[in-house]
Design a protein around this motif. Structure first.
Motif, PDB file in Angstrom:
ATOM      1  N   MET A   1      11.522   4.515   0.544  1.00  0.00           N
ATOM      2  CA  MET A   1      10.338   5.159  -0.009  1.00  0.00           C
ATOM      3  C   MET A   1       9.874   4.452  -1.280  1.00  0.00           C
ATOM      4  O   MET A   1       8.666   4.232  -1.473  1.00  0.00           O
TER       5      MET A   1
ATOM      6  N   HIS B   1       8.196   1.055  -0.090  1.00  0.00           N
ATOM      7  CA  HIS B   1       6.936   1.187   0.641  1.00  0.00           C
ATOM      8  C   HIS B   1       5.817   1.755  -0.230  1.00  0.00           C
ATOM      9  O   HIS B   1       4.657   1.373  -0.080  1.00  0.00           O
ATOM     10  N   LEU B   2       6.168   2.669  -1.139  1.00  0.00           N
ATOM     11  CA  LEU B   2       5.145   3.279  -1.990  1.00  0.00           C
ATOM     12  C   LEU B   2       4.956   2.526  -3.304  1.00  0.00           C
ATOM     13  O   LEU B   2       3.975   2.752  -4.001  1.00  0.00           O
ATOM     14  N   GLN B   3       5.909   1.618  -3.636  1.00  0.00           N
ATOM     15  CA  GLN B   3       5.950   1.024  -4.973  1.00  0.00           C
ATOM     16  C   GLN B   3       5.855   2.139  -6.015  1.00  0.00           C
ATOM     17  O   GLN B   3       4.933   2.209  -6.839  1.00  0.00           O
ATOM     18  N   ALA B   4       6.842   3.027  -5.921  1.00  0.00           N
ATOM     19  CA  ALA B   4       6.965   4.161  -6.820  1.00  0.00           C
ATOM     20  C   ALA B   4       8.418   4.262  -7.276  1.00  0.00           C
ATOM     21  O   ALA B   4       9.321   3.759  -6.603  1.00  0.00           O
TER      22      ALA B   4
ATOM     23  N   GLU C   1       9.116   4.724   8.484  1.00  0.00           N
ATOM     24  CA  GLU C   1       8.000   3.898   8.035  1.00  0.00           C
ATOM     25  C   GLU C   1       6.665   4.606   8.244  1.00  0.00           C
ATOM     26  O   GLU C   1       5.758   4.505   7.404  1.00  0.00           O
TER      27      GLU C   1
ATOM     28  N   PHE D   1       6.402   7.074   5.474  1.00  0.00           N
ATOM     29  CA  PHE D   1       6.082   6.410   4.211  1.00  0.00           C
ATOM     30  C   PHE D   1       4.596   6.063   4.135  1.00  0.00           C
ATOM     31  O   PHE D   1       3.990   6.127   3.067  1.00  0.00           O
ATOM     32  N   ALA D   2       4.011   5.678   5.265  1.00  0.00           N
ATOM     33  CA  ALA D   2       2.575   5.369   5.284  1.00  0.00           C
ATOM     34  C   ALA D   2       1.751   6.614   4.950  1.00  0.00           C
ATOM     35  O   ALA D   2       0.769   6.550   4.188  1.00  0.00           O
TER      36      ALA D   2
ATOM     37  N   LYS E   1       2.212   7.297   1.200  1.00  0.00           N
ATOM     38  CA  LYS E   1       1.464   6.352   0.366  1.00  0.00           C
ATOM     39  C   LYS E   1       0.002   6.750   0.290  1.00  0.00           C
ATOM     40  O   LYS E   1      -0.608   6.746  -0.800  1.00  0.00           O
ATOM     41  N   ASN E   2      -0.561   7.105   1.414  1.00  0.00           N
ATOM     42  CA  ASN E   2      -1.954   7.532   1.431  1.00  0.00           C
ATOM     43  C   ASN E   2      -2.150   8.810   0.616  1.00  0.00           C
ATOM     44  O   ASN E   2      -3.127   8.948  -0.127  1.00  0.00           O
TER      45      ASN E   2
ATOM     46  N   PHE F   1      -1.635   8.010  -3.310  1.00  0.00           N
ATOM     47  CA  PHE F   1      -2.629   7.155  -3.945  1.00  0.00           C
ATOM     48  C   PHE F   1      -4.073   7.567  -3.636  1.00  0.00           C
ATOM     49  O   PHE F   1      -5.007   6.925  -4.101  1.00  0.00           O
TER      50      PHE F   1
END
Length: 342
Positions: free
Chosen positions: A115, A118-121, A329, A332-333, A336-337, A340
């Motif tokens: 996570m 994939h999120l760069q968090a 995955e 995670f997509a 992410k949406n 952000f």
């Protein structure tokens, strides 16, 4: 529950399914070998250069065994972070029916690492006390303590790389229940504390809630619970035992901690969540016995005007993302949406 549950064989004994043993004093003995763990890797120099995430354990309250595992994407270490490129914060709460599991379990470690990448968090996974030794609301209390610790932390991985004004609370299964109940508390405190001096979490600012396959229940079985009564992953006997061991003594599954649909439960606070502008995502699948109450919760939030979105897949099973990488995955997509989006 975690992907480890997938290995369980058919049985009518929930203690056997969960690999726990009841003790005469009301406590339980947990089979640690059933839940392999992974150590933290905090040293960038000693860590594998191909590993995209560094991890560190930080104690909050040793007497209560409340601690955090921080997951920091390696990429921010390669350049100086400014206020403009700090990362969102995901505060994550694991599942396990409130009675088992911890952030250092391999399945949760790998999930949170994925996570973070994939999120760069920055992901902070919280360890909280277990029932039946510490029944609810102990886990909720520990979560609140963890949030207050995070907001005042001097930990450099957080102060240097985290945008504290962009925080999301996420939980899986029992962790999703925890996030919901903690959110009700935090929302009530935020709205009631007009002078912003006592109860609120500033500079930590919650933007949204992510309830992943949240665990709720009730005395009356839902259609999905009846349909999947003897589910291979989460049979009713396991859910029932989890609530029996974690709810306050004498409480049934219509207790407010378990059943969000109890008349009047959370109605005022859902109004407060709406007024705070928090957005909510609830995820699940129809192979999970818990899906009916998850869908109903989304409908109730919609009716109250909360910014809520539900993502419910066909098929699948409880905790599917912990066992099938492609499903993780895909989740995670979605995350992410959600994180952000404006």
């Amino acid at each position: 529950m975690s992907h480890e549950t997938i290995k369980l064989q058919s049985s009518n004994d929930p203690y056997k399914l969960l690999h726990i043993l009841p003790n005469p004093d009301g406590s339980i003995t947990r089979n640690e070998k059933f839940c392999p763990t992974k150590p933290a890797t905090p040293d960038p120099a000693a860590n594998d250069n191909n590993d995209p995430v560094l991890t560190k354990d930080v104690f909050i309250n040793q007497s209560k065994n409340i601690w955090l595992r921080i997951f920091l994407p390696r990429q921010p270490l390669d350049h100086d972070s400014s206020s403009s490129d700090k990362l969102p914060l995901i505060v994550y709460f694991h599942g396990g029916g409130f009675i088992v599991h911890s952030p250092d379990m391999t399945v949760y470690h790998n999930f949170c690492s994925g996570m973070a990448v994939h999120l760069q968090a920055v992901v902070v996974s919280v360890n909280y006390r277990h029932a039946p030794e510490h029944r609810l609301p102990a886990a909720y209390d520990d979560a609140i303590e963890a949030l207050h610790c995070i907001k005042t932390t001097k930990e450099d991985w957080l102060t240097k790389y985290v945008d504290f004004s962009n925080c999301f609370l996420m939980g899986s299964s029992a962790g999703g229940n925890l996030v919901y109940n903690v959110a009700l508390r935090v929302a009530a405190a935020e709205v009631d504390d007009h002078d912003h001096k006592h109860n609120n979490l500033l500079p930590l600012k919650i933007r949204g809630l992510i309830l992943h396959q949240p665990a709720f229940g009730g005395v009356n079985r839902t259609g999905s619970e009846i349909r999947l009564l003897h589910d291979r992953i989460l049979p009713a006997c396991v859910s029932d035992l989890g609530w029996e061991l974690s709810l306050p003594p004498g409480a049934d599954r219509d207790h407010e901690y378990c059943n969000p649909m109890v008349e009047g439960r959370g109605s005022k606070v859902l109004d407060q969540i709406k007024s705070l502008g928090w957005k909510v995502m609830v995820t699940g699948c129809d192979g999970d016995p818990l899906i009916d109450l998850q869908i109903k919760l989304v409908k109730v939030m919609n009716q109250k005007g909360v910014q809520v979105v539900g993502h419910f897949d066909a098929g699948g099973f409880h905790a599917i993302e912990f066992g099938i990488p492609s499903k993780a995955e895909a989740l995670f997509a979605l995350l992410k949406n959600f994180v952000f989006s404006s």
